[in-house]
Scaffold this motif. Structure first.
Motif, PDB file in Angstrom:
ATOM      1  N   SER B  28      32.356  -4.334  30.397  1.00  0.00           N
ATOM      2  CA  SER B  28      31.488  -3.289  29.867  1.00  0.00           C
ATOM      3  C   SER B  28      30.189  -3.179  30.657  1.00  0.00           C
ATOM      4  O   SER B  28      29.604  -2.117  30.716  1.00  0.00           O
ATOM      5  N   GLY B 249      38.490  -4.276  21.749  1.00  0.00           N
ATOM      6  CA  GLY B 249      37.624  -3.151  22.101  1.00  0.00           C
ATOM      7  C   GLY B 249      36.661  -3.590  23.182  1.00  0.00           C
ATOM      8  O   GLY B 249      35.831  -4.471  22.950  1.00  0.00           O
ATOM      9  N   ARG B 294      46.238   2.611  20.176  1.00  0.00           N
ATOM     10  CA  ARG B 294      44.796   2.682  19.986  1.00  0.00           C
ATOM     11  C   ARG B 294      44.101   2.082  21.197  1.00  0.00           C
ATOM     12  O   ARG B 294      43.599   0.953  21.157  1.00  0.00           O
ATOM     13  N   GLN B 296      41.352   2.312  22.553  1.00  0.00           N
ATOM     14  CA  GLN B 296      39.946   1.893  22.500  1.00  0.00           C
ATOM     15  C   GLN B 296      39.789   0.557  21.797  1.00  0.00           C
ATOM     16  O   GLN B 296      38.678   0.051  21.671  1.00  0.00           O
ATOM     17  N   GLY B 300      36.785  -1.106  18.863  1.00  0.00           N
ATOM     18  CA  GLY B 300      36.096  -0.224  19.799  1.00  0.00           C
ATOM     19  C   GLY B 300      35.791   1.112  19.163  1.00  0.00           C
ATOM     20  O   GLY B 300      36.450   1.530  18.214  1.00  0.00           O
ATOM     21  N   LYS B 301      34.778   1.780  19.715  1.00  0.00           N
ATOM     22  CA  LYS B 301      34.466   3.110  19.233  1.00  0.00           C
ATOM     23  C   LYS B 301      35.459   4.082  19.828  1.00  0.00           C
ATOM     24  O   LYS B 301      35.920   3.903  20.948  1.00  0.00           O
ATOM     25  N   ALA B 302      35.808   5.110  19.106  1.00  0.00           N
ATOM     26  CA  ALA B 302      36.679   6.141  19.667  1.00  0.00           C
ATOM     27  C   ALA B 302      35.966   6.780  20.840  1.00  0.00           C
ATOM     28  O   ALA B 302      34.743   6.946  20.815  1.00  0.00           O
ATOM     29  N   ALA B 303      36.725   7.101  21.888  1.00  0.00           N
ATOM     30  CA  ALA B 303      36.109   7.681  23.078  1.00  0.00           C
ATOM     31  C   ALA B 303      35.429   8.991  22.723  1.00  0.00           C
ATOM     32  O   ALA B 303      35.961   9.788  21.964  1.00  0.00           O
TER      33      ALA B 303
ATOM     34  N   LEU C  94      44.611   6.672  30.785  1.00  0.00           N
ATOM     35  CA  LEU C  94      43.496   5.845  30.339  1.00  0.00           C
ATOM     36  C   LEU C  94      42.639   5.438  31.539  1.00  0.00           C
ATOM     37  O   LEU C  94      42.720   6.038  32.590  1.00  0.00           O
ATOM     38  N   ARG C  95      41.825   4.401  31.376  1.00  0.00           N
ATOM     39  CA  ARG C  95      40.966   3.958  32.475  1.00  0.00           C
ATOM     40  C   ARG C  95      41.801   3.516  33.671  1.00  0.00           C
ATOM     41  O   ARG C  95      42.904   3.009  33.517  1.00  0.00           O
ATOM     42  N   TYR C  98      43.406   0.013  33.755  1.00  0.00           N
ATOM     43  CA  TYR C  98      44.443  -0.374  32.798  1.00  0.00           C
ATOM     44  C   TYR C  98      45.806  -0.438  33.477  1.00  0.00           C
ATOM     45  O   TYR C  98      46.665  -1.234  33.102  1.00  0.00           O
ATOM     46  N   LYS C 329      34.563   9.934  31.323  1.00  0.00           N
ATOM     47  CA  LYS C 329      34.083  10.359  30.013  1.00  0.00           C
ATOM     48  C   LYS C 329      34.376  11.827  29.793  1.00  0.00           C
ATOM     49  O   LYS C 329      34.756  12.230  28.721  1.00  0.00           O
TER      50      LYS C 329
END
Lengths: 272, 304, 332
Positions: B28, B249, B294, B296, B300-303, C94-95, C98, C329
């Motif tokens: 992160s 997350g 899932r 995230q 984790g927070k939803a994107a 996804l990212r 991943y 994002k």
């Protein structure tokens, strides 16, 4: 000049009709880390018109464009194209529905030739499927030949013919603007969002670009235009919307709106 | 059906959780999946082994087991030293490799790739120095005692659980209550804004490595105490670490720890029900399920 | 003399099997920018599928079906390609890393499956008696080696030409456009996920094909052949050859295999037997360091001249991590 007048006239007709707008945005908002770039903004674009979107720097015009084009998803609000909800679709799907855009700072594929760049705009090319790219059936060869013919026609229309085999990275700023236009026209969009098509372009080329925009509009393409050049806006657009701080400040005929005291204040305030 | 897998799962899950905290922090804050993080667990264990052996040789009294545990004071002392030394290893790798790539503006995927190369070098360096045969902190045998009906544990295992809880609470307090922790979270949320706000990004990066490596060292040492020390222990733990950090997350410290425990328990029950040979597949199954359902993570927070 | 020649042929044949694998990885990474950490797993799938399809029937194990070698190779390629497709479908939305994590996990699980599914894979002992192309020539070693080499040369050429053909098609043009500027390509109606998925699966097919060819060339396979070291070897080959460059990928495979084989025999002759395992690990340390050095100093390969495809890759890879995450994002 007569061309421009005609362009305005046809757009006027479109506006007076009561039909559903071809592109309809309702209450669009987008914030970046708490900062509201666009705040509850609605917009109607009617079939056949050229509409201007103007406002001081930082007003949120490009954010609005990105949301309309699908490069950015709105925090809230909806977008309809020809009556269909496209709010959650990505840019690639919207283009396939006939909504195209250019970028404020042109984004050509620098290591590809001008012609290849334009060819990338072609839609429904069977040779772009891996399987037919491998076996090259007659259909994909025919598609490619047709695309090539159209691409040559467009480079010609946009005065890029002599550069068609040059790498896009060698083009000047103005030529890049033209290339972007050629590339998106390849896709035959019904609605084009043009982000400052005249920025950084020399005056001669500017006249040419304007003439091309008018020709397109006459061919039935609906255009939404971000532009700082007020003269150009006044000559091309039948209607403008003024944005400031993410919101709508005024909307109406260009000559009226430009004299609106609030609009003047927004611009001067920005300059001060 | 016995409860025994519960204990094994919690012990192993604590080790995975401690490692996963480091993975989630690097992910992160430095924004790449660090394939070399597993090696920090191995290095932590071997560094502690070396320090502990040296202490034992110098002061034989330190080798006598403390109370019910299998090891003497040399191991806890070595653990403190190893937390620091492993941090230095991580900082050195960052200085030599990741930092330079960051400064060159390399893409995230190049960092991932370089971490893959670093992992190979670090792992085989251990194998070169210590050979591939397993090593142990002590040769003392421990007898497990009943804790609950149907549940037995060795004192070492119970200590691992207590230590894991202490470490997680400490890290959580550090991140939420201290100024350093607040800057770390700020950088994780938005690096550009954080550096505009005057946060020293380089200090934050050093913190991330020191913290991640220290936790990895503790995890590696725990694994060494309850199982054994091998150069490939980090490689074997890498997939569970990734699974736990994604499950928890990305960016969530309590999430990583809880997810680590879940992965550990899932592994233990798989061993019990299906068989030990499929243990390593558990993390992959969890990973695939998470990416499908899932991405995230649970916490984790939803994107946006 | 004959010995030397047949050793040379043997060496080159082995190197060319790696070249095929490397070409597959090049489509995934060099042309598309997808980081696959599970190369060994996909190579293994190719090798095992082909072996099961072509070996004579045996008790206690699935197959063999005694099918022609060509069918086995195609089957191996399809198996690996399908697996890549599944993993890509799972992670490409996804990212970007991943995919790396998922491929790493897949390789771990494939290794487990090879060891434990004895009824299919033969367990730790693997599969033997894999038919070799031109097996009837085995009586004449020289001719046999030459025939094998010829098969591999043809295979590498076919893969090279086919991939070249693909990347020069409109499909390849879209792939390049996506790599040069993803946002602009999307504005032109190109869906990045679809194209990446296709490139990843096709690359996996080629990798599986390489694995199958290798299995038939060696004649027996076991799980130990497909440890993470293999992934790492193939990566080194591609990076040394210069990613994005097909000829570089082939050249890199031959060069790195030569260095690997030479340093291996050097280790064997210089170190006493009890120290050889340690020396071998030092060999991997040095290559790990070399990989990092290449990434630091010459990220676009040591060999390989100005391939047209490398400049865009360079630009794509220079994007800062922040702008990348920002880009992501906006996609979600």
């Amino acid at each position: 000049m007569t061309q421009t007048m005609e362009g305005r006239q046809s757009a006027q007709d479109a506006r007076s009709s009561d039909e559903e707008p071809i592109l309809k945005a309702r209450s669009l908002s987008r914030s970046f880390q708490g900062f509201k770039a666009v705040d509850d903004l609605s917009l109607d674009l009617h079939e056949g018109e050229i509409m201007g979107l103007i406002g001081p720097n930082g007003a949120g015009k490009t954010t609005m464009f990105n949301m309309l084009a699908g490069s950015l998803l709105p925090t809230s609000g909806t977008i309809h194209l020809k009556g269909q909800d496209i709010s959650r679709e990505g840019a690639e799907k919207r283009l396939r529905r006939g909504l195209g855009r250019t970028f404020q700072i042109p984004r050509p594929f620098p290591e590809m030739t001008v012609l290849e760049n334009v060819l990338c705009g072609a839609q429904g090319q069977s040779g772009e499927k891996a399987i037919s790219a491998f076996f090259r059936p007659a259909r994909s060869r025919r598609d490619e030949a047709l695309a090539l013919e159209k691409a040559r026609h467009l480079t010609d229309f946009l005065m890029l013919s002599h550069l068609e085999n040059e790498k896009a990275r060698v083009l000047s700023g103005g030529q890049r603007k033209l290339l972007e236009l050629a590339r998106i026209l390849m896709a035959d969009p019904k609605v084009i969002l043009l982000d400052e098509p005249a920025a950084g372009v020399n005056p001669t080329l500017l006249q040419d670009i304007m003439a091309r925009i008018v020709t397109l509009n006459e061919q039935g393409v609906t255009i939404l235009l971000i532009e700082h050049n007020m003269d150009m806006v006044a000559r091309l657009c039948s209607r403008v919307m003024v944005m400031a701080l993410g919101q709508k400040l005024a909307e109406g005929a260009p000559d009226v709106v430009i004299r609106d005291p609030e609009v003047v204040r927004a611009y001067l305030g920005d300059a001060a | 059906m016995t409860l025994q897998p519960l204990m094994d799962g919690l012990v192993n899950g604590s080790i995975i959780g401690l490692g996963a905290i480091g993975v989630t922090l690097t992910y992160s804050i430095l924004r790449f999946a660090n394939f070399a993080h597993g090696e920090l667990l191995s290095w932590g264990a071997y560094l502690a082994l070396t320090v502990s052996a040296a202490l034992g040789a110098l002061l034989p009294g330190l080798g006598t087991p403390i109370g019910p545990f299998s090891f003497g004071w040399s191991v806890p002392i070595a653990m403190i030293a190893s937390m620091f030394l492993t941090g230095l290893v991580a900082l050195t790798v960052d200085w030599l490799l990741f930092g330079r790539l960051r400064n060159a503006g390399s893409a995230q995927i190049i960092l991932v790739m370089s971490s893959f190369g670093a992992a190979l070098a670090l792992r085989n360096l251990l194998e070169f120095i210590y050979t591939s045969s397993p090593a142990y902190f002590t040769t003392a045998l421990q007898i497990s005692r009943p804790v609950l009906p149907g549940l037995r544990a060795t004192p070492d295992q119970l200590l691992v659980l207590v230590l894991a809880v202490v470490m997680v609470v400490a890290v959580h307090l550090l991140l939420t209550r201290s100024a350093a922790g607040r800057s770390m979270r700020a950088v994780s949320e938005n690096p550009a804004l954080a550096s505009l706000a005057g946060i020293d990004t380089r200090a934050v990066i050093r913190m991330v490595w020191m913290l991640g490596a220290a936790l990895a060292a503790v995890g590696g040492i725990m694994s060494g105490v309850v199982v054994q020390i091998r150069p490939t222990m980090g490689l074997d733990l890498l997939l569970p670490l990734f699974a736990a950090s994604i499950l928890g997350g990305i960016g969530s410290v309590p999430g990583a720890m809880l997810a680590g425990l879940m992965v550990g328990l899932a592994e233990a029950f798989t061993v019990q029900i299906i068989g030990a040979e499929w243990r390593a597949a558990v993390s992959f199954v969890i990973l695939v399920a998470m990416l499908l359902l899932r991405p995230q993570g649970i916490f984790g927070k939803a994107a946006a | 003399m004959i010995d030397l020649l047949s050793y040379g042929a043997f060496f080159l044949t082995m190197a060319l099997t790696y070249a095929v694998i490397c070409l597959g990885l090049n489509l995934q990474w060099g042309q598309t920018g997808l980081f696959n950490v599970g190369v060994a797993g996909f190579v293994a799938v190719g090798a095992y599928v082909s072996s099961i399809l072509t070996t004579p029937a045996i008790d206690g194990r699935l197959g063999g079906f005694d099918l022609p070698i060509v069918i086995g190779w195609l089957g191996g390629g399809l198996g690996a390609g399908f697996l890549c497709f599944l993993l890509g479908a799972l992670t490409l939305r996804l990212r970007s890393d991943y995919l790396a994590i998922a491929t790493f996990g897949a390789a771990v699980v494939i290794q487990l499956a090879l060891l434990n599914l004895e009824g299919i894979t033969g367990g730790p002992f693997g599969i033997g008696f894999i038919p070799r192309p031109f097996g009837t020539l085995a009586e004449q070693p020289g001719l046999f080696a030459a025939a094998n080499l010829a098969v591999l040369i043809v295979l590498v050429l076919v893969c090279y030409l086919a991939l070249q053909h693909l990347t020069r098609s409109p499909w390849g043009r879209v792939l390049r456009a996506l790599r040069e500027d993803e946002e602009a390509a999307k504005a032109l109606g190109k869906d990045p996920v679809t194209y990446r998925l296709q490139a990843f699966a096709i690359g996996g097919f080629v990798m599986g094909l390489g694995g199958a060819a290798q299995a038939h060339f060696i004649g027996f396979i076991a799980p130990d052949n497909y440890l993470p070291t293999l992934t790492f070897q193939v990566w080194t080959m591609l990076i040394v050859g210069g990613s994005g460059n097909m000829r570089g990928a082939i050249l890199g495979a031959i060069l790195v295999w030569a260095i690997w084989a030479l340093s291996g025999s050097l280790v064997a002759s210089v170190f006493p037997p009890d120290q050889q395992a340690r020396a071998a690990s030092l060999q991997i340390v040095l290559i790990g360091v070399a990989l990092c050095l290449v990434l630091l100093l010459r990220p676009y390969g040591i060999l390989g001249e100005a391939g047209t495809l490398r400049a865009p890759l360079r630009r794509a890879l220079r994007r800062t991590p922040n702008s990348l995450s920002e880009g992501q994002k906006t996609n979600v």
